[in-house]
Scaffold this motif. Structure first.
Motif, PDB file in Angstrom:
ATOM      1  N   GLY A  13       0.848  -1.285   0.250  1.00  0.00           N
ATOM      2  CA  GLY A  13       0.177   0.166   0.039  1.00  0.00           C
ATOM      3  C   GLY A  13       0.608   1.325   0.313  1.00  0.00           C
ATOM      4  N   GLY A  14       1.560   1.063  -0.633  1.00  0.00           N
ATOM      5  CA  GLY A  14       3.487   2.365  -1.299  1.00  0.00           C
ATOM      6  C   GLY A  14       2.320   3.170  -1.782  1.00  0.00           C
ATOM      7  N   ALA A  15       1.497   3.500  -2.320  1.00  0.00           N
ATOM      8  CA  ALA A  15       1.835   4.477  -3.373  1.00  0.00           C
ATOM      9  C   ALA A  15       1.090   5.916  -3.124  1.00  0.00           C
ATOM     10  CB  ALA A  15       0.817   4.353  -4.491  1.00  0.00           C
ATOM     11  N   LYS A  16       0.723   5.968  -1.970  1.00  0.00           N
ATOM     12  CA  LYS A  16       0.259   6.851  -1.529  1.00  0.00           C
ATOM     13  C   LYS A  16      -0.516   7.190   0.265  1.00  0.00           C
ATOM     14  CE  LYS A  16      -5.002   5.622  -2.917  1.00  0.00           C
ATOM     15  NZ  LYS A  16      -5.871   6.155  -3.577  1.00  0.00           N
ATOM     16  N   GLY A  17      -0.721   7.707   0.705  1.00  0.00           N
ATOM     17  CA  GLY A  17      -1.392   7.547   2.139  1.00  0.00           C
ATOM     18  C   GLY A  17      -0.762   7.513   3.118  1.00  0.00           C
ATOM     19  N   LEU A  18      -0.471   6.731   4.196  1.00  0.00           N
ATOM     20  CA  LEU A  18       0.706   6.574   5.164  1.00  0.00           C
ATOM     21  C   LEU A  18       1.578   5.040   4.866  1.00  0.00           C
ATOM     22  CD1 LEU A  18      -1.731   4.941   8.142  1.00  0.00           C
ATOM     23  CD2 LEU A  18      -1.219   7.280   8.077  1.00  0.00           C
ATOM     24  N   GLY A  19       1.418   4.661   3.373  1.00  0.00           N
ATOM     25  CA  GLY A  19       2.277   4.006   3.251  1.00  0.00           C
ATOM     26  C   GLY A  19       3.401   4.850   2.254  1.00  0.00           C
ATOM     27  N   GLN A  20       2.900   5.549   1.195  1.00  0.00           N
ATOM     28  CA  GLN A  20       3.456   6.794   1.224  1.00  0.00           C
ATOM     29  C   GLN A  20       4.595   7.720   2.017  1.00  0.00           C
ATOM     30  OE1 GLN A  20       1.820   9.945  -1.257  1.00  0.00           O
ATOM     31  NE2 GLN A  20       3.664  11.254  -1.317  1.00  0.00           N
ATOM     32  N   GLU A  40       0.047   3.119  -8.890  1.00  0.00           N
ATOM     33  CA  GLU A  40       0.890   3.559  -9.687  1.00  0.00           C
ATOM     34  C   GLU A  40       1.483   4.481  -8.323  1.00  0.00           C
ATOM     35  OE1 GLU A  40       2.678   3.275 -12.058  1.00  0.00           O
ATOM     36  OE2 GLU A  40       1.863   1.554 -13.660  1.00  0.00           O
ATOM     37  N   LEU A  41       3.079   5.167  -8.594  1.00  0.00           N
ATOM     38  CA  LEU A  41       3.168   5.844  -7.589  1.00  0.00           C
ATOM     39  C   LEU A  41       2.693   7.053  -7.611  1.00  0.00           C
ATOM     40  CD1 LEU A  41       6.699   4.668  -6.457  1.00  0.00           C
ATOM     41  CD2 LEU A  41       5.002   4.035  -5.143  1.00  0.00           C
ATOM     42  N   SER A  42       1.927   7.917  -6.415  1.00  0.00           N
ATOM     43  CA  SER A  42       1.637   8.969  -6.349  1.00  0.00           C
ATOM     44  C   SER A  42       3.306  10.312  -6.826  1.00  0.00           C
ATOM     45  CB  SER A  42       0.677   9.308  -5.512  1.00  0.00           C
ATOM     46  OG  SER A  42       0.985   9.381  -4.407  1.00  0.00           O
ATOM     47  N   GLU A  44       7.396  11.138  -5.887  1.00  0.00           N
ATOM     48  CA  GLU A  44       8.519  10.458  -6.677  1.00  0.00           C
ATOM     49  C   GLU A  44       9.352  11.007  -5.329  1.00  0.00           C
ATOM     50  OE1 GLU A  44       9.912  12.185  -9.997  1.00  0.00           O
ATOM     51  OE2 GLU A  44       8.556  12.074 -11.515  1.00  0.00           O
ATOM     52  N   CYS A  45      10.731   9.603  -5.305  1.00  0.00           N
ATOM     53  CA  CYS A  45      11.219   9.926  -4.505  1.00  0.00           C
ATOM     54  C   CYS A  45      12.383   9.149  -4.412  1.00  0.00           C
ATOM     55  CB  CYS A  45      10.691   9.627  -2.930  1.00  0.00           C
ATOM     56  SG  CYS A  45      11.834   9.180  -1.468  1.00  0.00           S
ATOM     57  N   LYS A  46      14.153   9.490  -4.405  1.00  0.00           N
ATOM     58  CA  LYS A  46      15.007   8.535  -4.810  1.00  0.00           C
ATOM     59  C   LYS A  46      15.328   7.605  -3.269  1.00  0.00           C
ATOM     60  CE  LYS A  46      20.297   8.751  -3.919  1.00  0.00           C
ATOM     61  NZ  LYS A  46      20.936   9.644  -4.083  1.00  0.00           N
ATOM     62  N   ASN A  47      15.299   6.392  -3.954  1.00  0.00           N
ATOM     63  CA  ASN A  47      15.555   4.899  -3.889  1.00  0.00           C
ATOM     64  C   ASN A  47      14.443   4.400  -3.305  1.00  0.00           C
ATOM     65  OD1 ASN A  47      18.475   4.971  -3.822  1.00  0.00           O
ATOM     66  ND2 ASN A  47      18.415   5.724  -1.876  1.00  0.00           N
ATOM     67  N   VAL A  48      12.450   4.960  -3.713  1.00  0.00           N
ATOM     68  CA  VAL A  48      11.806   3.806  -3.737  1.00  0.00           C
ATOM     69  C   VAL A  48      10.724   4.107  -4.914  1.00  0.00           C
ATOM     70  CG1 VAL A  48       9.325   4.307  -3.071  1.00  0.00           C
ATOM     71  CG2 VAL A  48      10.639   5.900  -1.614  1.00  0.00           C
ATOM     72  N   PHE A  49      11.239   2.855  -4.741  1.00  0.00           N
ATOM     73  CA  PHE A  49      10.601   1.934  -6.819  1.00  0.00           C
ATOM     74  C   PHE A  49       9.101   0.967  -6.047  1.00  0.00           C
ATOM     75  CE2 PHE A  49      15.045   1.659  -5.578  1.00  0.00           C
ATOM     76  CZ  PHE A  49      16.009   2.853  -6.847  1.00  0.00           C
ATOM     77  N   GLY A  50       8.241   1.772  -7.098  1.00  0.00           N
ATOM     78  CA  GLY A  50       7.534   0.462  -7.143  1.00  0.00           C
ATOM     79  C   GLY A  50       7.526  -0.147  -7.924  1.00  0.00           C
ATOM     80  N   TYR A  51       6.022  -1.146  -8.050  1.00  0.00           N
ATOM     81  CA  TYR A  51       5.468  -2.609  -7.999  1.00  0.00           C
ATOM     82  C   TYR A  51       4.525  -2.888  -7.890  1.00  0.00           C
ATOM     83  CZ  TYR A  51       6.516  -7.426  -8.800  1.00  0.00           C
ATOM     84  OH  TYR A  51       6.768  -8.884  -9.313  1.00  0.00           O
ATOM     85  N   LYS A  52       3.884  -3.126  -8.556  1.00  0.00           N
ATOM     86  CA  LYS A  52       2.051  -3.303  -9.326  1.00  0.00           C
ATOM     87  C   LYS A  52       1.881  -4.488  -8.219  1.00  0.00           C
ATOM     88  CE  LYS A  52       0.072  -0.210 -11.628  1.00  0.00           C
ATOM     89  NZ  LYS A  52      -0.744  -0.450 -12.240  1.00  0.00           N
ATOM     90  N   LEU A  53       1.534  -4.894  -7.545  1.00  0.00           N
ATOM     91  CA  LEU A  53       1.154  -5.980  -6.418  1.00  0.00           C
ATOM     92  C   LEU A  53      -0.619  -5.503  -5.800  1.00  0.00           C
ATOM     93  CD1 LEU A  53       1.908  -8.319  -5.785  1.00  0.00           C
ATOM     94  CD2 LEU A  53       2.825  -7.711  -3.706  1.00  0.00           C
ATOM     95  N   ASN A  54      -1.234  -6.929  -5.962  1.00  0.00           N
ATOM     96  CA  ASN A  54      -2.397  -6.960  -5.301  1.00  0.00           C
ATOM     97  C   ASN A  54      -1.909  -8.543  -4.253  1.00  0.00           C
ATOM     98  OD1 ASN A  54      -4.860  -8.279  -4.203  1.00  0.00           O
ATOM     99  ND2 ASN A  54      -5.494  -8.018  -6.760  1.00  0.00           N
ATOM    100  N   VAL A  55      -2.354  -7.661  -2.947  1.00  0.00           N
ATOM    101  CA  VAL A  55      -1.741  -8.100  -1.896  1.00  0.00           C
ATOM    102  C   VAL A  55      -2.675  -9.863  -1.978  1.00  0.00           C
ATOM    103  CG1 VAL A  55      -0.678  -6.991  -0.346  1.00  0.00           C
ATOM    104  CG2 VAL A  55      -3.522  -7.555  -0.637  1.00  0.00           C
ATOM    105  N   THR A  56      -3.825 -10.202  -2.257  1.00  0.00           N
ATOM    106  CA  THR A  56      -4.865 -11.419  -2.701  1.00  0.00           C
ATOM    107  C   THR A  56      -4.461 -12.468  -3.643  1.00  0.00           C
ATOM    108  OG1 THR A  56      -6.268 -10.474  -4.181  1.00  0.00           O
ATOM    109  CG2 THR A  56      -6.441  -9.954  -1.669  1.00  0.00           C
ATOM    110  N   ASP A  57      -3.567 -11.556  -4.320  1.00  0.00           N
ATOM    111  CA  ASP A  57      -3.210 -13.060  -5.531  1.00  0.00           C
ATOM    112  C   ASP A  57      -1.760 -13.512  -5.066  1.00  0.00           C
ATOM    113  OD1 ASP A  57      -2.028 -13.631  -8.227  1.00  0.00           O
ATOM    114  OD2 ASP A  57      -1.402 -11.498  -8.548  1.00  0.00           O
ATOM    115  N   VAL A  58      -2.124 -14.669  -4.383  1.00  0.00           N
ATOM    116  CA  VAL A  58      -1.383 -15.619  -4.096  1.00  0.00           C
ATOM    117  C   VAL A  58      -0.140 -15.796  -4.730  1.00  0.00           C
ATOM    118  CG1 VAL A  58      -0.282 -17.928  -3.476  1.00  0.00           C
ATOM    119  CG2 VAL A  58      -2.483 -17.096  -2.353  1.00  0.00           C
TER     120      VAL A  58
END
Length: 240
Positions: A13-20, A40-42, A44-58
């Motif tokens: 949940g790192g794209a925005k909000g608390l995760g950001q 997508e990441l909302s 830009e931050c050095k050394n933070v890399f986005g990854y598309k992931l659904n945590v329900t998708d095993v």
């Protein structure tokens, strides 16, 4: 030197909000951060890399884990932050509303941790931080599904603190239970209700995402080297 120099962190949940806020704070202290999210990441931050992931998708989670380990060789910090709400009074809550929240907020935490936790045990190092909620401690009208998941996360936290350090391994597992924090989720709530929420706290204000990120940084760092199995409430002294 940063408090997380050389560390590899995964924040769901790192794209925005608390995760950001958590991702940016960790990166500012020297960590390489993989912000896993369905969006997508909302920012830009050095050394933070986005990854598309659904945590329900095993299957997707296994692929994600394999790729991160192949690229970085380890995962030192895991923040299980991804979560959703689908609120309704219990008698109006549908099966779909119940199952969706359970799948993301509870099973999603399990899906990632069952891979990353044992890797931390094998490396004799790791910090897992589960984002719970004040609702998981006190309950809330119209949020039976959400409250159940956030209470469940606390149970997982205490269980994993025991399992992953069972033979003395340096793996710590803690939870943060935020109160009302000014993220996008609260920005849709009328101001009069926000003022009411603020009055429920001892500090008479709502929290900021950075205040949760600071608590997460503490738990991720060596400053919390003797802290495990705990739930830290960051809620301004909230009374429900």
């Amino acid at each position: 030197m940063g408090r997380l120099d050389g560390k590899v962190a995964v924040v769901t949940g790192g794209a925005k909000g608390l995760g950001q806020s958590i991702s940016e704070r960790f990166a500012s202290e020297g960590a390489i951060v993989i912000a896993a999210d369905m969006g997508e990441l909302s920012y830009e931050c050095k050394n933070v890399f986005g990854y598309k992931l659904n945590v329900t998708d095993v299957v997707g989670i296994q692929k994600f884990y394999d790729e991160i380990i192949e690229k970085y060789g380890k995962i030192d910090i895991l923040v299980n932050n991804a979560g959703i709400t689908k609120d309704a009074m219990t008698h109006k809550m549908t099966d779909d509303m119940w199952n969706a929240v359970i799948d993301v907020n509870l099973k999603g935490v399990f899906n990632l941790t069952r891979l990353i936790g044992p890797q931390m045990v094998a490396n004799n190092y790791g910090s897992i931080i589960n984002i719970s909620s004040v609702v998981g401690l006190f309950g809330n009208i119209g949020q039976a599904n959400y409250a159940a998941t956030k209470a469940g996360v606390i149970g997982l936290t205490m269980t994993w603190a025991k399992e992953f350090a069972r033979k003395g391994q340096n793996v710590r597992v803690n939870a943060i239970a935020p109160g009302y924090i000014m993220t996008e989720m609260l920005q849709t709530i009328p101001q009069d209700l926000l003022d009411k929420f603020a009055q429920l706290t001892m500090l008479k204000r709502l929290g900021q995402p950075e205040e949760i990120a600071n608590a997460a940084l503490f738990l991720a760092s060596e400053e919390a080297s003797y802290v495990t199995g705990q739930t830290i409430s960051v809620n301004g002294g909230m009374r429900l």
